[in-house]
Design a protein around this motif. Structure first.
Motif, PDB file in Angstrom:
ATOM      1  N   VAL A   1       0.830  -1.325   0.009  1.00 48.15           N
ATOM      2  CA  VAL A   1       0.142   0.054   0.172  1.00 48.15           C
ATOM      3  C   VAL A   1       0.740   1.263  -0.078  1.00 48.15           C
ATOM      4  O   VAL A   1       0.441   2.169  -0.635  1.00 48.15           O
ATOM      5  N   ASP A   2       2.167   1.082   0.966  1.00 49.16           N
ATOM      6  CA  ASP A   2       2.797   2.458   0.715  1.00 49.16           C
ATOM      7  C   ASP A   2       3.352   2.648  -0.567  1.00 49.16           C
ATOM      8  O   ASP A   2       3.334   3.888  -0.883  1.00 49.16           O
ATOM      9  N   ARG A   3       3.983   1.634  -0.843  1.00 47.96           N
ATOM     10  CA  ARG A   3       4.518   1.888  -2.435  1.00 47.96           C
ATOM     11  C   ARG A   3       3.733   2.324  -3.634  1.00 47.96           C
ATOM     12  O   ARG A   3       4.116   3.032  -4.220  1.00 47.96           O
ATOM     13  N   ALA A   4       2.474   1.741  -3.556  1.00 44.27           N
ATOM     14  CA  ALA A   4       1.637   1.877  -4.539  1.00 44.27           C
ATOM     15  C   ALA A   4       1.043   3.310  -4.593  1.00 44.27           C
ATOM     16  O   ALA A   4       1.119   4.159  -5.355  1.00 44.27           O
ATOM     17  N   ALA A   5       0.759   3.809  -3.247  1.00 43.04           N
ATOM     18  CA  ALA A   5       0.237   5.112  -3.205  1.00 43.04           C
ATOM     19  C   ALA A   5       1.304   6.280  -3.237  1.00 43.04           C
ATOM     20  O   ALA A   5       0.991   7.332  -3.822  1.00 43.04           O
ATOM     21  N   MET A   6       2.299   6.019  -2.385  1.00 43.43           N
ATOM     22  CA  MET A   6       3.412   7.125  -2.435  1.00 43.43           C
ATOM     23  C   MET A   6       3.927   7.003  -4.014  1.00 43.43           C
ATOM     24  O   MET A   6       4.513   8.105  -4.001  1.00 43.43           O
ATOM     25  N   HIS A   7       3.948   6.212  -4.355  1.00 40.64           N
ATOM     26  CA  HIS A   7       4.304   6.311  -6.190  1.00 40.64           C
ATOM     27  C   HIS A   7       3.606   7.482  -6.923  1.00 40.64           C
ATOM     28  O   HIS A   7       4.241   7.948  -7.950  1.00 40.64           O
ATOM     29  N   VAL A   8       2.309   7.688  -6.351  1.00 41.11           N
ATOM     30  CA  VAL A   8       1.672   8.644  -7.173  1.00 41.11           C
ATOM     31  C   VAL A   8       1.167   9.879  -6.101  1.00 41.11           C
ATOM     32  O   VAL A   8       0.347  10.598  -6.400  1.00 41.11           O
ATOM     33  N   SER A   9       1.896  10.000  -5.139  1.00 39.91           N
ATOM     34  CA  SER A   9       1.686  11.001  -4.030  1.00 39.91           C
ATOM     35  C   SER A   9       0.362  11.054  -3.390  1.00 39.91           C
ATOM     36  O   SER A   9      -0.262  12.123  -3.507  1.00 39.91           O
ATOM     37  N   LEU A  10      -0.063   9.873  -3.129  1.00 39.91           N
ATOM     38  CA  LEU A  10      -1.336   9.743  -2.379  1.00 39.91           C
ATOM     39  C   LEU A  10      -1.158   9.022  -0.871  1.00 39.91           C
ATOM     40  O   LEU A  10      -0.233   8.202  -0.791  1.00 39.91           O
ATOM     41  N   GLU A  11      -1.728   9.795   0.111  1.00 39.09           N
ATOM     42  CA  GLU A  11      -1.599   9.433   1.395  1.00 39.09           C
ATOM     43  C   GLU A  11      -2.640   8.321   1.639  1.00 39.09           C
ATOM     44  O   GLU A  11      -3.803   8.591   1.467  1.00 39.09           O
ATOM     45  N   THR A  12      -2.273   7.218   2.352  1.00 34.98           N
ATOM     46  CA  THR A  12      -3.335   6.088   2.526  1.00 34.98           C
ATOM     47  C   THR A  12      -3.365   6.103   4.063  1.00 34.98           C
ATOM     48  O   THR A  12      -2.359   6.110   4.795  1.00 34.98           O
ATOM     49  N   ARG A  13      -4.655   5.911   4.570  1.00 37.79           N
ATOM     50  CA  ARG A  13      -4.894   5.813   6.041  1.00 37.79           C
ATOM     51  C   ARG A  13      -5.682   4.447   6.305  1.00 37.79           C
ATOM     52  O   ARG A  13      -6.525   4.139   5.522  1.00 37.79           O
TER      53      ARG A  13
END
Length: 658
Positions: A507-519
Motif C-alpha cells: 500500500v505504501d509503495r503504490a500510493a506514494m508512487h503517485v503522491s497519495l496518502e493512505t490511512r
C-alpha cells in the motif's frame, strides 16, 4: 505524508540533490536539506495537515538543539497540544510542529507513548550528537537503516538509501530466497547485507561519538501485552459489538481530518465497506470512493463495489484494467520503492491509487481487518491441518507426492470430472497447491506449517546452486508464541510478519508512487488492542469469519452485498502471462537474460515457464517473483546494479564487478 533520508558520518560521496530527487514522488509539495559536520538530512513534503510553512522540514526546534525528519500523520496532535503542551506558543497548525515540541519537552519515550497515528521519524540531537530513529506501532510507515563502516544511512525508500550510502551494497542470498518464496522481505531483513528496517513499535538510538546503538521497544504485540487468554472472557455479544463499533467510528473520524480532499478505496468487501459506511456517518457530503475492475469474472469485484456505493450513497468511480495498462505499468512494478516486491496485488493497488489521486490527496482503506478479526481462509485450513495426528500428516504428505507430476494430471482431471471443471481451474489443485499442502503437512512446528501456506513452492530450486547454502540459514526463524490457541498464533504471526512486510509495503509503495496518502483505521493501535482483548468467538463463530464486524456491517448495508466467498485483491495473473504480458515475460525469462545475472537456474526457470505457457499448470505464483527480480536487475543495470553488488558466490557471467 512525506519521504526522507539521512547520513550520519562521512557524506563526502553523497549528492543531496539526487537523494531528494529520488523521493520526489513521496513529497511533491516541498523539499528541504539540513547539514552539519557529520550529518546530512533530506526531506520531501506532501502537505496534508497544516499546509503553512510550519510543516516544512527538516524542522529545527526553537532551542536549536533538535532537528526532525518526519513521515506520516499524528491523528491526535491537536489533543496533544491541548492536554500536554497547552502553554506553548504555536507558530502553525502542522502535526510536524506538534511532534517536534513534544519530543523536546517530553522526551522520546514519553512522546511516542502519546502518539496516535502512523509515523516514521528521525531526530538528531545536536547537543548529545545522538540520532534516534522511530517507527509506528504496527509498521505502516517504512524506515530502512544501513550500518556501514564509516556511516549510518537511513531512508524512507531503498532507492534513496542506496544513493545516500554512496557505495555498493551487496545482495543477500537469504533475501533473494524470501523474495522467491514469499514475494517480499521478512522479519526486518532486506535483500541487502547490513540493511534492515527499524522494527515496528521501536526506536533505535545511535550515539555517533562512541559508535554505540541500542533498541527500545515502546509497544509490543507479544502475548504479554495483547494475549486474550485472561481478558473479556464473559463479554456479551451486544457489548462487544457496541465497543468495536464505537472504537472504529472514532478512528475513522480521526483519520478523516485533513486540509486536503479525502476519499476511500472500496472493493465491496466487508472491510472497505465498513470503513466507508463509518465515513458516511460523519461526512456532510458524499464520500468519494474508488474501485478497480477486471474483465475476468473470477477476479472482478467492481460490480459489488458499485452496488455498495449506491446503497451507501457515495460519489463512486471505477476503472477497468485494459491491456494498455498492463503493458505500460507492469514493466515499472519491479523498481517501485527501489527494491523488487512480488505481491501481484501491487498492480491493482497502484491503479486504484492512480484513480483516487485524480480527485483526492488522502484515501482511507480497510487493510488490517483480516489480521485482527481472522478474515483469511488459510486460518481455517491451518486449523484443520493441526487437528490431523502427526503420523497421519506424514502419511498424507507421502500420498500427495506421486500426484505432483505431469503424468498424473490427466488422470486427476478425469477423476475430478474432466470437462465439467471450468477453464484452467481444473489444474489449480494439482502441482502448485499440492506442493504447498505437502510442505504444510510436513512442517516441524505449527508456525512453520502455517507459514508454508504462504510460501511459493520450489523457490530454493530456482536459485543458482552457489547461493543456496547461504540462503537457507535463516529460512525458518519464526518465534514460538506460548498461546494455547492456534488461531492466536497465526494472527500474531501475520500481525508481526505478513501485515507489515507485505500488505503495508504494498500500500505504501503504490500510493506514494503517485503522491497519495493512505490511512488505515483498523490499524489504530487502540483498535488493535481491543481486537486482541476479545474472545475468539467474537472473531470466528460457526465457521463465520470476522463475526463481530459482520454484525456491525448489517446496520449499514444489505448482507447480500458483502456475504460472498473472500476473493482478496487478486488479479488474473495466469491468463495475463499467457496473453498480454507474454512477450514481456518471455524476454525476462530468456536463457540469455537469466544467465546475465547468474542468480537463477536457467533450466528450472525455463521448465516452469514452459509448463505455464502451454497450459499444463498455472505457475504464475512461482514465476511472478522471478519476473520482479529479473525486471529489477535489468532496470537498474547489469554492471553495478545501481549501487548493488551480487552475492559473493553468485555465478555472474561476463559482467565486471567493481
Amino acid at each position: 505524508m512525506c519521504g526522507f533520508a539521512g547520513v550520519l558520518g562521512d557524506r563526502s560521496r553523497v549528492d543531496a540533490s539526487q537523494v531528494s530527487k529520488s523521493l520526489q514522488h513521496r513529497g511533491p509539495d516541498g523539499e528541504g536539506c539540513w547539514s552539519d559536520a557529520d550529518v546530512l538530512l533530506v526531506h520531501r513534503r506532501l502537505a496534508v495537515v497544516g499546509l503553512d510553512a510550519g510543516g516544512a522540514q527538516p524542522a529545527v526546534s526553537k532551542s536549536g538543539r533538535f532537528v526532525l525528519l518526519f513521515n506520516g500523520e499524528i491523528y491526535n496532535h491537536r489533543r496533544i497540544r491541548e492536554q500536554s503542551l497547552a502553554a506553548w506558543e504555536w507558530i502553525g497548525a502542522s502535526d510536524t510542529e506538534t511532534l517536534l515540541v513534544a519530543l523536546e519537552k517530553l522526551g522520546v519515550r514519553a512522546c511516542v507513548d502519546l502518539l496516535v497515528g502512523m509515523f516514521a521519524f528521525a531526530l538528531w540531537d545536536r547537543q548529545e550528537r545522538c540520532l534516534t530513529l522511530v517507527r509506528d506501532r504496527i509498521g505502516e510507515k517504512p524506515l530502512y537503516v544501513a550500518e556501514l563502516p564509516d556511516r549510518i544511512v537511513f531512508a524512507s525508500e531503498m532507492s534513496a538509501l542506496q544513493l545516500a550510502a554512496g557505495q555498493s551494497l551487496r545482495l543477500r542470498s537469504s533475501g533473494l530466497l524470501h523474495l522467491l518464496e514469499l514475494g517480499s522481505e521478512r522479519r526486518g531483513g532486506t535483500m541487502l547485507e547490513n540493511v534492515h528496517t527499524v522494527p515496528s513499535g521501536a526506536f533505535i538510538t545511535i550515539s555517533w561519538d562512541d559508535r554505540s546503538a541500542y533498541e527500545t521497544r515502546y509497544w509490543t504485540s507479544s502475548p504479554r501485552v495483547l494475549g486474550r487468554a485472561n481478558q473479556n472472557r464473559t463479554i456479551r455479544d451486544t457489548e462487544a459489538i457496541r465497543t468495536v463499533d464505537a472504537t472504529l467510528a472514532g478512528t475513522v473520524r480521526d483519520q478523516m481530518i485533513a486540509d486536503v480532499p479525502v476519499g476511500a478505496f472500496l472493493s465491496g468487501g466487508i472491510d472497505s465497506t465498513l470503513i466507508v459506511a463509518k465515513m458516511m456517518e460523519v461526512s456532510s457530503t458524499p464520500v468519494r470512493t474508488y474501485s478497480i475492475g477486471f474483465d475476468a469474472p473470477t477476479h472482478n469485484e467492481a460490480p459489488y463495489a458499485a452496488k455498495v456505493a449506491e446503497q451507501l450513497g457515495t460519489d463512486h468511480r471505477e476503472y477497468y484494467v485494459t491491456d494498455d495498462d498492463l503493458l505500460e505499468l507492469v514493466p515499472r512494478l519491479p523498481t517501485i520503492g527501489g527494491a523488487p516486491f512480488a505481491d501481484p496485488s501491487l498492480l491493482p493497488t497502484l491503479l486504484v491509487a492512480m484513480l483516487a489521486r485524480r480527485d483526492v490527496t488522502v484515501a482511507l482503506s480497510g487493510d488490517g481487518a483480516d489480521e485482527l478479526f481472522a478474515g483469511y481462509n488459510r486460518y481455517a485450513v491451518s486449523q484443520r491441518l493441526e487437528r490431523i495426528p502427526s503420523a497421519l500428516r506424514r502419511l498424507t504428505a507421502a500420498g500427495i507426492r506421486p500426484l505432483d507430476f505431469p503424468a498424473a494430471w490427466p488422470w486427476l482431471e478425469r477423476a475430478a470430472g474432466g470437462d465439467q471443471i471450468p477453464g484452467r481451474q481444473k489444474f489449480d489443485l494439482t502441482s502448485t497447491r499440492l506442493r504447498i499442502l505437502r510442505a504444510a503437512l510436513v512442517g516441524r512446528t505449527p508456525e512453520e506449517r502455517y507459514e508454508h501456506l504462504l510460501r511459493a513452492p520450489r523457490a530454493l530450486s530456482l536459485m543458482d546452486h552457489s547461493l543456496r547454502s547461504d540462503a537457507v540459514r535463516d529460512s525458518f526463524e519464526q518465534p514460538h508464541h506460548p498461546f494455547p490457541s492456534h488461531l492466536d498464533r497465526m494472527l500474531l504471526m501475520d500481525l508481526e510478519g505478513y501485515l507489515p512486510d507485505d500488505i503495508l509495503v504494498k500500500v505504501d509503495r503504490a500510493a506514494m508512487h503517485v503522491s497519495l496518502e493512505t490511512r488505515m483505521p483498523f490499524l489504530d493501535h487502540r483498535l488493535v488492542e481491543l481486537a486482541w482483548s476479545l474472545p475468539e468467538r467474537m472473531l470466528v463463530r460457526d465457521g463465520v469469519t470476522k463475526w463481530v464486524l459482520r454484525r456491525i456491517l448489517v446496520r449499514h448495508v444489505d448482507p447480500s452485498l458483502t456475504e460472498r466467498p473472500k476473493a482478496g485483491f487478486g488479479v488474473p495473473l495466469g491468463s495475463w502471462l499467457r496473453g498480454t504480458l507474454r512477450p514481456w515475460a518471455e524476454q525476462l525469462l530468456s536463457p540469455a537474460c537469466i544467465q546475465q545475472f547468474g542468480l537463477l537456474e536457467v533450466v528450472a526457470v525455463r521448465r516452469l515457464w514452459a509448463e505455464h505457457v502451454t497450459g499444463i499448470v498455472d505457475r504464475s505464483r512461482e514465476l511472478w517473483p522471478v519476473l520482479m527480480l529479473q525486471g529489477w536487475l535489468e532496470a537498474v543495470g547489469s554492471d553495478r546494479f545501481g549501487g548493488f553488488e551480487l552475492p559473493a558466490h553468485a555465478g555472474i557471467r561476463g559482467v565486471p564487478r567493481s
